[in-house]
Design a protein around this motif. Structure first.
Motif, PDB file in Angstrom:
ATOM      1  N   LEU A  33      31.784  -1.990  -5.692  1.00  0.00           N
ATOM      2  CA  LEU A  33      30.850  -1.965  -4.581  1.00  0.00           C
ATOM      3  C   LEU A  33      30.230  -3.345  -4.348  1.00  0.00           C
ATOM      4  CD1 LEU A  33      29.479  -0.147  -2.476  1.00  0.00           C
ATOM      5  CD2 LEU A  33      27.663   0.278  -4.160  1.00  0.00           C
ATOM      6  N   ARG A  34      29.836  -3.986  -5.451  1.00  0.00           N
ATOM      7  CA  ARG A  34      29.263  -5.331  -5.347  1.00  0.00           C
ATOM      8  C   ARG A  34      30.322  -6.339  -4.903  1.00  0.00           C
ATOM      9  NH1 ARG A  34      24.267  -7.550  -6.237  1.00  0.00           N
ATOM     10  NH2 ARG A  34      24.678  -8.558  -8.241  1.00  0.00           N
ATOM     11  N   ALA A  35      31.573  -6.154  -5.384  1.00  0.00           N
ATOM     12  CA  ALA A  35      32.646  -7.083  -5.025  1.00  0.00           C
ATOM     13  C   ALA A  35      32.963  -6.996  -3.531  1.00  0.00           C
ATOM     14  CB  ALA A  35      33.897  -6.774  -5.847  1.00  0.00           C
ATOM     15  N   VAL A  36      33.020  -5.775  -3.001  1.00  0.00           N
ATOM     16  CA  VAL A  36      33.276  -5.613  -1.564  1.00  0.00           C
ATOM     17  C   VAL A  36      32.151  -6.262  -0.762  1.00  0.00           C
ATOM     18  CG1 VAL A  36      33.431  -3.912   0.302  1.00  0.00           C
ATOM     19  CG2 VAL A  36      34.667  -3.537  -1.841  1.00  0.00           C
ATOM     20  N   SER A  37      30.926  -6.089  -1.214  1.00  0.00           N
ATOM     21  CA  SER A  37      29.791  -6.701  -0.537  1.00  0.00           C
ATOM     22  C   SER A  37      29.906  -8.232  -0.559  1.00  0.00           C
ATOM     23  CB  SER A  37      28.484  -6.265  -1.205  1.00  0.00           C
ATOM     24  OG  SER A  37      27.375  -6.930  -0.635  1.00  0.00           O
ATOM     25  N   GLY A  38      30.368  -8.779  -1.711  1.00  0.00           N
ATOM     26  CA  GLY A  38      30.531 -10.230  -1.822  1.00  0.00           C
ATOM     27  C   GLY A  38      31.623 -10.759  -0.918  1.00  0.00           C
ATOM     28  N   ILE A  39      32.715 -10.009  -0.826  1.00  0.00           N
ATOM     29  CA  ILE A  39      33.822 -10.434   0.040  1.00  0.00           C
ATOM     30  C   ILE A  39      33.376 -10.447   1.496  1.00  0.00           C
ATOM     31  CG2 ILE A  39      36.101  -9.777   0.881  1.00  0.00           C
ATOM     32  CD1 ILE A  39      36.701  -8.689  -1.922  1.00  0.00           C
ATOM     33  N   VAL A  40      32.671  -9.421   1.904  1.00  0.00           N
ATOM     34  CA  VAL A  40      32.187  -9.334   3.286  1.00  0.00           C
ATOM     35  C   VAL A  40      31.251 -10.488   3.606  1.00  0.00           C
ATOM     36  CG1 VAL A  40      30.799  -7.953   4.873  1.00  0.00           C
ATOM     37  CG2 VAL A  40      32.497  -6.835   3.412  1.00  0.00           C
ATOM     38  N   ASN A  41      30.424 -10.860   2.636  1.00  0.00           N
ATOM     39  CA  ASN A  41      29.444 -11.929   2.860  1.00  0.00           C
ATOM     40  C   ASN A  41      29.990 -13.325   2.534  1.00  0.00           C
ATOM     41  OD1 ASN A  41      27.329 -10.179   3.671  1.00  0.00           O
ATOM     42  ND2 ASN A  41      26.941  -9.658   1.531  1.00  0.00           N
ATOM     43  N   GLY A  42      31.278 -13.407   2.187  1.00  0.00           N
ATOM     44  CA  GLY A  42      31.913 -14.706   1.939  1.00  0.00           C
ATOM     45  C   GLY A  42      31.400 -15.423   0.700  1.00  0.00           C
ATOM     46  N   GLN A  43      31.123 -14.695  -0.374  1.00  0.00           N
ATOM     47  CA  GLN A  43      30.630 -15.298  -1.599  1.00  0.00           C
ATOM     48  C   GLN A  43      31.751 -16.066  -2.305  1.00  0.00           C
ATOM     49  OE1 GLN A  43      27.572 -15.360  -2.618  1.00  0.00           O
ATOM     50  NE2 GLN A  43      26.633 -13.868  -1.218  1.00  0.00           N
ATOM     51  N   ASP A  44      31.363 -17.071  -3.112  1.00  0.00           N
ATOM     52  CA  ASP A  44      32.349 -17.856  -3.855  1.00  0.00           C
ATOM     53  C   ASP A  44      32.691 -17.167  -5.169  1.00  0.00           C
ATOM     54  OD1 ASP A  44      30.156 -18.246  -5.463  1.00  0.00           O
ATOM     55  OD2 ASP A  44      29.760 -20.283  -4.723  1.00  0.00           O
ATOM     56  N   LEU A  45      33.566 -17.833  -5.955  1.00  0.00           N
ATOM     57  CA  LEU A  45      34.073 -17.247  -7.191  1.00  0.00           C
ATOM     58  C   LEU A  45      32.974 -16.991  -8.208  1.00  0.00           C
ATOM     59  CD1 LEU A  45      36.528 -16.359  -8.832  1.00  0.00           C
ATOM     60  CD2 LEU A  45      36.783 -18.745  -9.604  1.00  0.00           C
ATOM     61  N   SER A  46      31.962 -17.845  -8.241  1.00  0.00           N
ATOM     62  CA  SER A  46      30.899 -17.684  -9.232  1.00  0.00           C
ATOM     63  C   SER A  46      30.175 -16.341  -9.069  1.00  0.00           C
ATOM     64  CB  SER A  46      29.890 -18.836  -9.122  1.00  0.00           C
ATOM     65  OG  SER A  46      29.262 -18.833  -7.842  1.00  0.00           O
ATOM     66  N   PHE A  47      30.076 -15.860  -7.852  1.00  0.00           N
ATOM     67  CA  PHE A  47      29.417 -14.569  -7.611  1.00  0.00           C
ATOM     68  C   PHE A  47      30.172 -13.433  -8.288  1.00  0.00           C
ATOM     69  CE2 PHE A  47      29.153 -10.659  -5.097  1.00  0.00           C
ATOM     70  CZ  PHE A  47      27.784 -10.418  -5.122  1.00  0.00           C
ATOM     71  N   PHE A  48      31.502 -13.496  -8.207  1.00  0.00           N
ATOM     72  CA  PHE A  48      32.310 -12.435  -8.798  1.00  0.00           C
ATOM     73  C   PHE A  48      32.278 -12.498 -10.323  1.00  0.00           C
ATOM     74  CE2 PHE A  48      34.009 -13.165  -4.550  1.00  0.00           C
ATOM     75  CZ  PHE A  48      33.997 -11.884  -4.032  1.00  0.00           C
ATOM     76  N   ILE A  49      32.135 -13.700 -10.866  1.00  0.00           N
ATOM     77  CA  ILE A  49      31.979 -13.827 -12.324  1.00  0.00           C
ATOM     78  C   ILE A  49      30.663 -13.189 -12.761  1.00  0.00           C
ATOM     79  CG2 ILE A  49      31.669 -15.468 -14.216  1.00  0.00           C
ATOM     80  CD1 ILE A  49      33.523 -17.376 -12.723  1.00  0.00           C
ATOM     81  N   VAL A  50      29.628 -13.423 -11.978  1.00  0.00           N
ATOM     82  CA  VAL A  50      28.308 -12.866 -12.303  1.00  0.00           C
ATOM     83  C   VAL A  50      28.342 -11.339 -12.276  1.00  0.00           C
ATOM     84  CG1 VAL A  50      25.926 -12.645 -11.512  1.00  0.00           C
ATOM     85  CG2 VAL A  50      27.011 -14.885 -11.555  1.00  0.00           C
ATOM     86  N   ILE A  51      28.914 -10.751 -11.218  1.00  0.00           N
ATOM     87  CA  ILE A  51      28.906  -9.281 -11.120  1.00  0.00           C
ATOM     88  C   ILE A  51      29.838  -8.646 -12.162  1.00  0.00           C
ATOM     89  CG2 ILE A  51      28.273  -9.321  -8.685  1.00  0.00           C
ATOM     90  CD1 ILE A  51      31.159  -8.647  -7.988  1.00  0.00           C
ATOM     91  N   LEU A  52      30.881  -9.382 -12.586  1.00  0.00           N
ATOM     92  CA  LEU A  52      31.734  -8.868 -13.662  1.00  0.00           C
ATOM     93  C   LEU A  52      30.958  -8.819 -14.975  1.00  0.00           C
ATOM     94  CD1 LEU A  52      34.472  -7.928 -14.709  1.00  0.00           C
ATOM     95  CD2 LEU A  52      35.105 -10.340 -15.022  1.00  0.00           C
ATOM     96  N   ILE A  53      30.218  -9.896 -15.235  1.00  0.00           N
ATOM     97  CA  ILE A  53      29.385  -9.911 -16.451  1.00  0.00           C
ATOM     98  C   ILE A  53      28.315  -8.822 -16.369  1.00  0.00           C
ATOM     99  CG2 ILE A  53      27.719 -11.292 -17.763  1.00  0.00           C
ATOM    100  CD1 ILE A  53      29.336 -13.774 -16.997  1.00  0.00           C
ATOM    101  N   GLU A  54      27.758  -8.595 -15.184  1.00  0.00           N
ATOM    102  CA  GLU A  54      26.764  -7.538 -15.010  1.00  0.00           C
ATOM    103  C   GLU A  54      27.363  -6.168 -15.347  1.00  0.00           C
ATOM    104  OE1 GLU A  54      25.460  -7.778 -11.015  1.00  0.00           O
ATOM    105  OE2 GLU A  54      24.047  -9.431 -11.368  1.00  0.00           O
ATOM    106  N   ALA A  55      28.576  -5.917 -14.866  1.00  0.00           N
ATOM    107  CA  ALA A  55      29.223  -4.624 -15.121  1.00  0.00           C
ATOM    108  C   ALA A  55      29.490  -4.436 -16.613  1.00  0.00           C
ATOM    109  CB  ALA A  55      30.521  -4.526 -14.327  1.00  0.00           C
TER     110      ALA A  55
END
Length: 398
Positions: A33-55
């Motif tokens: 859910l967070r990843a889809v939100s990041g893709i829609v908002n054009g987030q960079d790779l660091s955002f996905f690393i953060v949400i992976l660590i959060e999960a």
């Protein structure tokens, strides 16, 4: 009497597997859910690393919480909710601390660490709070389900025990009447009939031992038992006891509580055959009507002349020891609740009829019952040449 094991809802049949499945599904869903939100908002790779660590962090913390909650769930409410609140607060703070630290490393923000920590408390509080509520809800649901299942099983066992008790109650009742008849023959110095009756009694008791108390037998098996009993009584009453049976082939395979009909026939002999010098005819009919099995037992004795309220007469102890008919009524109530019919009819001119109607229950294995062709046929009445059994003389429905 042992309690049968609890059988939970299929998904929770293996609680350990169900827990890990829900863990993976829940935290994977949160990450996606967070990843889809990041893709829609054009987030960079660091955002996905953060949400992976959060999960991963949420998965790990919730796993530790499950161990704590499992030890708290059976405690008193005050301890359970007090310690849960404390542990949840520490877990949320730890989650937010780690989340803030990772974000500060990968995506530096102008706000200070403390301000960011306070801002990021909402996310872990929402996730871990919802996870804790779901954990307790599922476990309390399983506890309630287990208690309900256990209560139903205890009630079923209590009913089974009651049926067994009622079934055992008939044994001394029957023996009392039969031994009384044998005693009469002995006093009359009729040793040969008395010895023959004892032999028949032995065969009858051996036959009844085959059936477990509280179990069900087919109508065909019950009639076979009745035949053994009637052989005993016919040695005493000879031509005064006349019987006829009409059992449909479909009804012969129906299941009924064991030893249900013998007390009715015994009652008919005592108050029908014994009460008249010419004896009486006892008729039994069984047939299937729709989804119901109807059994009718009729005798041509004097009945309850002068008392039209048969139920009151039975309640006052019309049967010899107060066991026969009352026992049958209670057994039917235990086995079928209100889904049965037990009617007694006796017209002013004599005769006595009992009508039993219960749900039709076919035998699981038809090979276990005697062949319906071997049952007594309605082609004639023993020793009196009367017409085949049809509508009972008392006017009750056949």
């Amino acid at each position: 009497m042992a309690i049968l094991p609890f059988e939970p809802t299929p998904f929770f049949a293996d609680k350990n597997r169900a827990f890990w499945n829900l863990q993976l599904l829940g935290w994977s869903g949160a990450f996606l859910l967070r990843a889809v939100s990041g893709i829609v908002n054009g987030q960079d790779l660091s955002f996905f690393i953060v949400i992976l660590i959060e999960a991963i962090t949420g998965f790990s913390i919730s796993t530790m919480l499950s161990v704590v909650y499992n030890s708290l769930i059976k405690r008193s409410p005050l301890i359970t909710w007090g310690v849960t609140s404390l542990v949840l607060a520490v877990s949320v703070l730890g989650f937010a601390f780690l989340q803030t630290w990772v974000i500060q490393l990968t995506r530096p923000e102008p706000a200070g660490f403390t301000q960011s920590l306070i801002a990021y408390l909402i996310y872990p509080l929402t996730l871990l709070g919802a996870w804790s509520a779901l954990y307790y809800a599922i476990n309390y649901f399983l506890q309630v389900e287990e208690q309900t299942d256990r209560l139903e099983r205890l009630e079923a066992q209590a009913t089974s025990a009651q049926l067994a008790m009622l079934r055992y109650q008939l044994n001394p009742h029957f023996l009392f009447n039969t031994l009384n008849s044998i005693s009469t023959l002995v006093l009359l110095k009729q040793s040969e009939p008395a010895n023959a009756m004892l032999t028949k009694l032995s065969s009858f008791l051996r036959h009844t031992l085959i059936t477990q108390p509280g179990s069900k037998v087919t109508v065909a098996q019950e009639v076979e038992t009745l035949q053994l009993y009637l052989e005993i009584e016919r040695m005493r009453f000879e031509d005064r006891l006349r019987t006829e049976f009409r059992v449909d082939d479909m009804a012969a395979k129906a299941c009924i509580p064991s030893f249900l009909l013998q007390p009715l026939v015994e009652n008919a002999i005592k108050y029908g055959v014994s009460a008249q010098e010419e004896g009486a005819r006892i008729s039994l009919a069984a047939r299937v009507i729709g989804s119901r099995l109807r059994i009718t037992v009729t005798d041509t004795g004097p009945g309850l002349q002068g008392n039209q309220n048969a139920a009151e007469a039975v309640a006052r102890g019309h049967s010899s020891t107060g066991v026969g008919l009352a026992n049958i009524m209670e057994r039917l109530a235990q086995a079928y609740g209100e889904d049965h019919r037990f009617d007694i009819e006796t017209p002013a001119d004599g005769g006595f009829t009992v009508v039993i109607e219960i749900p039709y229950e076919a035998e699981a294995d038809s090979e276990a019952s005697p062949d319906p062709a071997k049952l007594p046929r309605p082609s004639g009445v023993e020793d009196n040449g009367a017409k085949p059994f049809g509508t009972p003389q008392t006017g009750a429905p056949a």
